[in-house]
Design a protein around this motif. Structure first.
Motif, PDB file in Angstrom:
ATOM      1  N   LEU A  43      10.270  52.655   3.958  1.00 54.43           N
ATOM      2  CA  LEU A  43      10.840  51.381   4.384  1.00 54.43           C
ATOM      3  C   LEU A  43       9.773  50.435   4.927  1.00 54.43           C
ATOM      4  O   LEU A  43      10.078  49.494   5.630  1.00 54.43           O
ATOM      5  N   ARG A  44       8.517  50.691   4.613  1.00 58.51           N
ATOM      6  CA  ARG A  44       7.417  49.865   5.086  1.00 58.51           C
ATOM      7  C   ARG A  44       7.601  48.444   4.584  1.00 58.51           C
ATOM      8  O   ARG A  44       7.754  48.204   3.398  1.00 58.51           O
ATOM      9  N   LYS A  45       7.617  47.511   5.497  1.00 55.09           N
ATOM     10  CA  LYS A  45       7.678  46.095   5.158  1.00 55.09           C
ATOM     11  C   LYS A  45       6.330  45.486   5.502  1.00 55.09           C
ATOM     12  O   LYS A  45       5.811  45.697   6.589  1.00 55.09           O
ATOM     13  N   PHE A  46       5.762  44.747   4.567  1.00 59.63           N
ATOM     14  CA  PHE A  46       4.526  44.046   4.856  1.00 59.63           C
ATOM     15  C   PHE A  46       4.861  42.830   5.705  1.00 59.63           C
ATOM     16  O   PHE A  46       5.953  42.279   5.613  1.00 59.63           O
ATOM     17  N   THR A  47       3.911  42.425   6.539  1.00 53.17           N
ATOM     18  CA  THR A  47       4.163  41.378   7.517  1.00 53.17           C
ATOM     19  C   THR A  47       3.161  40.245   7.386  1.00 53.17           C
ATOM     20  O   THR A  47       1.991  40.456   7.089  1.00 53.17           O
ATOM     21  N   TYR A 110      -0.336  42.332  12.072  1.00 56.25           N
ATOM     22  CA  TYR A 110       0.207  41.732  10.856  1.00 56.25           C
ATOM     23  C   TYR A 110      -0.744  41.981   9.689  1.00 56.25           C
ATOM     24  O   TYR A 110      -1.966  41.936   9.856  1.00 56.25           O
ATOM     25  N   ASP A 111      -0.171  42.186   8.498  1.00 51.62           N
ATOM     26  CA  ASP A 111      -0.965  42.424   7.293  1.00 51.62           C
ATOM     27  C   ASP A 111      -1.670  41.163   6.813  1.00 51.62           C
ATOM     28  O   ASP A 111      -2.775  41.223   6.279  1.00 51.62           O
ATOM     29  N   ILE A 112      -1.006  40.025   6.970  1.00 53.26           N
ATOM     30  CA  ILE A 112      -1.574  38.730   6.583  1.00 53.26           C
ATOM     31  C   ILE A 112      -1.364  37.777   7.752  1.00 53.26           C
ATOM     32  O   ILE A 112      -0.278  37.716   8.323  1.00 53.26           O
ATOM     33  N   ILE A 113      -2.409  37.032   8.083  1.00 51.98           N
ATOM     34  CA  ILE A 113      -2.272  35.965   9.077  1.00 51.98           C
ATOM     35  C   ILE A 113      -2.675  34.677   8.371  1.00 51.98           C
ATOM     36  O   ILE A 113      -3.784  34.572   7.837  1.00 51.98           O
ATOM     37  N   SER A 114      -1.745  33.723   8.348  1.00 48.12           N
ATOM     38  CA  SER A 114      -1.993  32.458   7.654  1.00 48.12           C
ATOM     39  C   SER A 114      -2.037  31.297   8.630  1.00 48.12           C
ATOM     40  O   SER A 114      -1.500  31.378   9.740  1.00 48.12           O
ATOM     41  N   SER A 115      -2.681  30.229   8.173  1.00 42.55           N
ATOM     42  CA  SER A 115      -2.652  28.979   8.936  1.00 42.55           C
ATOM     43  C   SER A 115      -2.803  27.815   7.971  1.00 42.55           C
ATOM     44  O   SER A 115      -3.390  27.946   6.901  1.00 42.55           O
ATOM     45  N   ARG A 116      -2.255  26.689   8.385  1.00 42.95           N
ATOM     46  CA  ARG A 116      -2.402  25.430   7.651  1.00 42.95           C
ATOM     47  C   ARG A 116      -2.628  24.353   8.701  1.00 42.95           C
ATOM     48  O   ARG A 116      -1.782  24.142   9.567  1.00 42.95           O
ATOM     49  N   ALA A 117      -3.781  23.738   8.661  1.00 39.25           N
ATOM     50  CA  ALA A 117      -4.098  22.651   9.595  1.00 39.25           C
ATOM     51  C   ALA A 117      -3.982  23.100  11.051  1.00 39.25           C
ATOM     52  O   ALA A 117      -3.516  22.360  11.901  1.00 39.25           O
ATOM     53  N   PHE A 118      -4.398  24.332  11.324  1.00 41.36           N
ATOM     54  CA  PHE A 118      -4.273  24.876  12.674  1.00 41.36           C
ATOM     55  C   PHE A 118      -5.526  24.637  13.508  1.00 41.36           C
ATOM     56  O   PHE A 118      -5.452  24.115  14.603  1.00 41.36           O
ATOM     57  N   ALA A 119      -6.663  25.057  13.016  1.00 37.10           N
ATOM     58  CA  ALA A 119      -7.913  24.972  13.773  1.00 37.10           C
ATOM     59  C   ALA A 119      -9.073  25.211  12.819  1.00 37.10           C
ATOM     60  O   ALA A 119      -8.873  25.465  11.626  1.00 37.10           O
ATOM     61  N   SER A 120     -10.283  25.183  13.358  1.00 41.65           N
ATOM     62  CA  SER A 120     -11.433  25.556  12.530  1.00 41.65           C
ATOM     63  C   SER A 120     -11.287  27.023  12.146  1.00 41.65           C
ATOM     64  O   SER A 120     -10.569  27.787  12.810  1.00 41.65           O
ATOM     65  N   LEU A 121     -11.954  27.432  11.087  1.00 44.19           N
ATOM     66  CA  LEU A 121     -11.886  28.834  10.667  1.00 44.19           C
ATOM     67  C   LEU A 121     -12.359  29.763  11.776  1.00 44.19           C
ATOM     68  O   LEU A 121     -11.764  30.813  12.016  1.00 44.19           O
ATOM     69  N   SER A 122     -13.405  29.380  12.479  1.00 42.96           N
ATOM     70  CA  SER A 122     -13.930  30.200  13.562  1.00 42.96           C
ATOM     71  C   SER A 122     -12.896  30.368  14.676  1.00 42.96           C
ATOM     72  O   SER A 122     -12.648  31.480  15.157  1.00 42.96           O
ATOM     73  N   ASP A 123     -12.266  29.267  15.086  1.00 42.55           N
ATOM     74  CA  ASP A 123     -11.239  29.341  16.133  1.00 42.55           C
ATOM     75  C   ASP A 123     -10.028  30.144  15.654  1.00 42.55           C
ATOM     76  O   ASP A 123      -9.441  30.915  16.411  1.00 42.55           O
ATOM     77  N   PHE A 124      -9.651  29.970  14.398  1.00 42.27           N
ATOM     78  CA  PHE A 124      -8.532  30.710  13.812  1.00 42.27           C
ATOM     79  C   PHE A 124      -8.808  32.213  13.855  1.00 42.27           C
ATOM     80  O   PHE A 124      -7.973  32.997  14.331  1.00 42.27           O
TER      81      PHE A 124
END
Length: 181
Positions: A43-47, A110-124
């Motif tokens: 029942l593993r759900k990816f997150t 979490y398996d994937i962490i996403s962002s859109r217009a959040f911060a610089s890549l380093s800060d993210f």
């Protein structure tokens, strides 16, 4: 009338199917969702955690497109999180939740962490690394390829792909930056 090609889903009504995408096709750079087999007792759900989700972009779209993926849309503004919760209830998306918090306080992996217009890549990366599961990936939506941000990345993130994006009706450069922890 829409003609289906061999092995293509006609509509998103069947769980795990996406319009126009070959049946069984998986995201090229994300987790292989076929690894989870409910019939075999797995029942593993990816997150996925969408950081600074605002009104739910891209988290809500991802939750609709990938119903087997558990999507949490994180925002520090309670009104925005309430909107995500309303979207999840209205569209009957059990795989979508709103999370009212700051990224620095998230302890779940979490398996994937996403962002859109959040911060610089380093800060993210620096702000979210504690929430990235072992073997997980970061997916950052950016404008043009952020050469300076890529050069400033901390050692804990390794870029493995920069994917150019074409946004219909938009005459501007966009890309996805994929990184491993």
């Amino acid at each position: 009338m829409h003609e289906r090609g061999p092995g293509q889903a006609d509509a998103p009504g069947d769980p795990g199917q996406r319009r126009g995408v070959p049946v069984g096709a998986q995201p090229e750079f994300g987790p292989d969702l076929s690894q989870s087999d409910p019939d075999a007792g797995d029942l593993r759900k990816f997150t996925l955690l969408d950081v600074g989700s605002g009104a739910g972009l891209p988290g809500v779209v991802i939750a609709i497109t990938f119903p087997d993926l558990q999507v949490s849309c994180l925002d520090a503004v309670a009104k925005k999180v309430a909107f995500i919760q309303q979207v999840a209830a209205t569209l009957k998306l059990p795989n979508l939740t709103g999370l009212h918090a700051r990224i620095e306080t998230v302890s779940q992996a979490y398996d994937i962490i996403s962002s859109r217009a959040f911060a610089s890549l380093s800060d993210f990366v620096n702000g979210s690394h504690q929430a990235l599961a072992v073997g997980g990936v970061w997916m950052a939506m950016k404008g043009k390829t952020p050469e300076e941000e890529l050069a400033d990345l901390p050692d804990l993130a390794k870029v493995f792909h920069v994917e150019p994006l074409q946004v219909p009706g938009l005459d501007a450069q966009r890309c996805l930056v994929w990184m491993r922890g």
